[in-house]
Design an enzyme around this catalytic site. Structure first.
Site, short mmCIF file in Angstrom:
data_model
loop_
_atom_site.label_atom_id
_atom_site.label_comp_id
_atom_site.label_asym_id
_atom_site.label_seq_id
_atom_site.Cartn_x
_atom_site.Cartn_y
_atom_site.Cartn_z
N ASP A 210 -2.46 2.19 -1.46
CA ASP A 210 -2.31 3.51 -1.65
C ASP A 210 -1.85 3.98 -3.10
O ASP A 210 -1.45 2.92 -3.81
CB ASP A 210 -1.38 4.07 -0.57
CG ASP A 210 -0.28 3.43 -0.63
OD1 ASP A 210 -0.02 2.31 0.19
OD2 ASP A 210 0.82 3.79 -1.34
N ASP A 212 0.81 5.87 -3.52
CA ASP A 212 2.16 6.27 -2.81
C ASP A 212 2.30 7.47 -2.71
O ASP A 212 1.64 8.13 -2.20
CB ASP A 212 3.27 5.43 -4.09
CG ASP A 212 4.68 5.53 -3.47
OD1 ASP A 212 4.92 5.22 -2.28
OD2 ASP A 212 5.70 5.70 -4.35
N1 ADE Z 1 3.56 -0.62 1.30
C1 ADE Z 1 2.33 0.05 1.14
N2 ADE Z 1 2.18 0.95 0.48
C2 ADE Z 1 3.61 1.42 0.14
C3 ADE Z 1 4.08 2.21 -0.60
N3 ADE Z 1 3.59 3.28 -0.94
N4 ADE Z 1 5.39 2.41 -0.57
C4 ADE Z 1 6.32 1.35 -0.05
N5 ADE Z 1 5.74 0.17 0.58
C5 ADE Z 1 4.44 0.21 0.75
#
Ligand code: ADE
Length: 263
Positions: A210, A212
């Site tokens: 992703d 974030d």
């Molecule tokens: N693990 C997978 N995506 C994450 C994110 N955006 N922030 C922290 N841990 C994660």
């Protein structure tokens, strides 16, 4: 107790069994720090003895801030593990690190808050170096495999480790971006530093799931799982070839991490 295991794999989110091992045995280990995340599956693959442990437990019941990292590393050490491969899911802090891509972290920034991150105790003071926290020999084996398989992997990346289990605020995420870091996750620290204290080689293979929360659409746990499920086979394919490629004898300095580290 088995003592002849060579390679340990910590399954990350989405990877609850290695799917590779033959002649498996489930081993229930107790450590001075309590129980590891689950029983450890020990088996063979292409003549190498491997231990597999999903760090969140086989049913994904342990959140990142409650993982007993010391017990997990201690248990691997007890089995004889000298090399750890650690797949994990991460968010991206940079446009060019797209969901689905693989990343090889070479540095970390530690924003965790409440974890037992050392085997150093009263009476035993250890100051290991984590200037370069990951094993160079494992990194070179991993990049040989990804080159061979024509898989793009982003190298020399910095991993921000947050406490979790919540995701970041937009302000936090924007701040992490200003540090120049590349990816963000919740499990690398203290896992990698405990491996170094235990003089075990360690490398993380991170999968971006992703963007974030700094990008348009804030991350959700559902997004993370969806992207991961598409990538699990890719990770397993890398592991399959990697196990063969890891040299049997170590020529890195990970085994000497405690030399000059103790008072
Ligand atoms: N693990 C997978 N995506 C994450 C994110 N955006 N922030 C922290 N841990 C994660």
């Amino acid at each position: 107790m088995e003592k002849d295991v060579e390679i340990g794999i910590f399954g990350g989110t989405g990877i609850y069994d290695s799917g590779l091992l033959e002649n498996t045995q489930e081993i229930d280990i107790d450590t001075p720090y309590g129980k590891p995340s689950d029983t450890i599956t020990v088996g063979t693959f292409k003549g190498r003895k491997i231990a597999f442990l999903p760090r969140h437990g086989k049913k994904h019941t342990i959140p990142p801030h409650r993982i007993n990292f010391r017990a997990n590393i201690w248990a691997f050490k007890e089995l004889g593990v000298t090399r750890i491969i650690a797949p994990s899911a991460v968010g991206s802090l940079k446009e060019e690190l797209e969901p689905g891509h693989f990343v090889l972290p070479s540095q970390f920034l530690d924003f965790t808050k409440s974890r037992d991150g050392s085997f150093s105790e009263d009476g035993r003071v250890i100051h290991i170096s984590v200037a370069d926290p990951f094993c160079p020999e494992l990194h070179s084996s991993i990049t040989k495999v990804t080159d061979n398989q024509n898989i793009k992997i982003h190298k020399d990346c910095t991993y921000v480790c947050i406490e979790g289990p919540r995701f970041s605020t937009k302000a936090e995420s924007k701040f992490y971006r200003t540090t120049g870091a590349d990816i963000i996750g919740m499990t690398l620290v203290p896992e990698c530093q405990l491996a170094r204290e235990a003089q075990i080689c360690y490398a993380s293979i991170s999968t971006v799931t992703d963007y974030d929360v700094w990008a348009e659409k804030p991350v959700t746990a559902k997004d993370v799982l969806e992207t991961l499920s598409k990538n699990v086979e890719g990770t397993k394919k890398i592991l399959t070839e990697l196990i063969e490629k890891i040299p049997k004898t170590r020529s890195c300095s990970c085994a000497k991490a405690l030399e000059e580290a103790e008072f």
